[in-house]
Write a protein that holds these residues in place. Sequence first.
Motif, PDB file in Angstrom:
ATOM      1  N   ASP A 102       1.146  -1.488  -0.315  1.00 35.24           N
ATOM      2  CA  ASP A 102      -0.005  -0.008   0.172  1.00 35.24           C
ATOM      3  C   ASP A 102       1.022   1.109   0.044  1.00 35.24           C
ATOM      4  OD1 ASP A 102      -2.611  -1.401   0.101  1.00 35.24           O
ATOM      5  OD2 ASP A 102      -3.120  -1.566   2.353  1.00 35.24           O
ATOM      6  N   TYR A 103       1.656   1.195   1.002  1.00 30.41           N
ATOM      7  CA  TYR A 103       2.698   2.434   0.638  1.00 30.41           C
ATOM      8  C   TYR A 103       3.385   3.300  -0.378  1.00 30.41           C
ATOM      9  CZ  TYR A 103       6.159   5.389   2.780  1.00 30.41           C
ATOM     10  OH  TYR A 103       7.342   6.317   3.255  1.00 30.41           O
ATOM     11  N   LYS A 147       2.143   1.796  -2.962  1.00 29.89           N
ATOM     12  CA  LYS A 147       1.500   1.892  -4.195  1.00 29.89           C
ATOM     13  C   LYS A 147       1.262   1.045  -5.033  1.00 29.89           C
ATOM     14  CE  LYS A 147       0.620   7.239  -3.558  1.00 29.89           C
ATOM     15  NZ  LYS A 147       1.572   7.610  -2.539  1.00 29.89           N
ATOM     16  N   ILE A 148       1.390  -0.285  -4.485  1.00 30.31           N
ATOM     17  CA  ILE A 148       1.797  -1.481  -5.945  1.00 30.31           C
ATOM     18  C   ILE A 148       0.097  -2.410  -5.161  1.00 30.31           C
ATOM     19  CG2 ILE A 148       2.912  -3.452  -5.793  1.00 30.31           C
ATOM     20  CD1 ILE A 148       4.961  -2.279  -5.644  1.00 30.31           C
ATOM     21  N   ASP A 149      -0.084  -2.475  -6.271  1.00 28.89           N
ATOM     22  CA  ASP A 149      -1.673  -3.315  -6.069  1.00 28.89           C
ATOM     23  C   ASP A 149      -1.643  -4.504  -6.046  1.00 28.89           C
ATOM     24  OD1 ASP A 149      -3.512  -0.850  -6.847  1.00 28.89           O
ATOM     25  OD2 ASP A 149      -3.460  -1.197  -8.763  1.00 28.89           O
ATOM     26  N   ARG A 198      -3.719  -9.424  -3.598  1.00 31.79           N
ATOM     27  CA  ARG A 198      -2.696  -9.034  -3.743  1.00 31.79           C
ATOM     28  C   ARG A 198      -1.851  -9.784  -4.520  1.00 31.79           C
ATOM     29  NH1 ARG A 198      -3.245  -4.173  -0.812  1.00 31.79           N
ATOM     30  NH2 ARG A 198      -1.641  -2.922  -2.083  1.00 31.79           N
TER      31      ARG A 198
END
Length: 291
Positions: free
Chosen positions: A117-118, A120-122, A146
Motif C-alpha cells: 500500500d505504501y 502504491k503497488i496493487d 494482492r
Amino acid sequence: MKKVFKQSGILRPVLIITLFFTTMFQSNAQQSKPAQSGYAPVNGIKVYYQVYGEGKPIVLLHGAFMTIEGNWAEIIPQLSKTRKVIALEMQGHGRTPYSDRPLTHANMARDVEGVLDYLKIDSADVVGYSMGGSVAYKFAIQSPKRVKKLVIISSTYKSTGWNPEINAAFKSFKPEFFDKTPMHVAYDAVAPDKTKWTKFIEQMITFASQPFDFGDDNIAKIAAPVLIIVGDNDGIDKVELAKTYKLLGGGVAADMAPMPKSHLAIVPAQGHVSLMMQTDVILGYLNAFLK
C-alpha cells in the motif's frame, strides 16, 4: 565439540544457520545498491524495505533471523534485471526495529500488505523462504487479490509440515545459542537499536516454538498459481508436502488431464540451508514459473 553434540542435536541447526550466514555475507559485494529504500509505517511499526530494478513487481520475504542481504544477496541482482524487486525486513529483523507487538504470521502478512500500500503497488508475485514462505502463504490467504503468483521455498503452512526433529529443535532453542554468531554480527551492523538483540531472539524463539496451521481449506482456496521449491532433505515432511501439492491442484496424471497451474520442484541432495545457496537452480525455476 564432540561433547556438545553428544549432549544434544539442538546446536546443529544453529551451527548450520551460522555457516549459512557466513557464506552469504561473504558474497554481499555482488549485491547491487537499491534504487529506493526506507521505512513504511504499517500496523504500528516501521517496516524497512528496499526496491531494485524496474518491471513487474516481485516481493521477497526472508527467513527467520535473517536480513535482506543475508537471504537474497545472490538472487536480487539477477531478478532486478527484468523485475521491480521489493525486499523487506520483517518485524525485529535487520533494520526494522524491535517491537513488543505480538509476532505472528498474521501480523507479518498484514505488514507485507501495508508495504505494498505504501509503495502504491496493487499486486505482485511473492517469494518467501522458510519463515518468509509461511508468511507468504498467510499473505495469500489474507490478501488473495494482492498475489499474482506465489513461490514457496523450503517452507510450510503448518508446523506439522516440518519433520518432528525440526519442531523439537525449535522448542529447545536458547538465546545464548545465538550470541556472537554471524547472525548477531549482522544484527549489530544494521539494527536501529543493538540493545534489543536478546529481546528479539527471545521473541523469535517463542514464535518458532508455537504450533500453527493455516488450514487445508484455506490452502485449497488459493487462486494464484503456486511454485513450491524444496530440498529432498530440507526438514520438510514430504508426505505432508505431497498433500499440500494435492490441495493446490497438483499430483495429477498430466498426460490424461491438463497440467496444473501450480508446480512442485524437489531439488536432490539439498538441505534447508544448502538449497538457498543453489542460486542458478532457484533462478531457473523462478524464471520459468514466473514467465
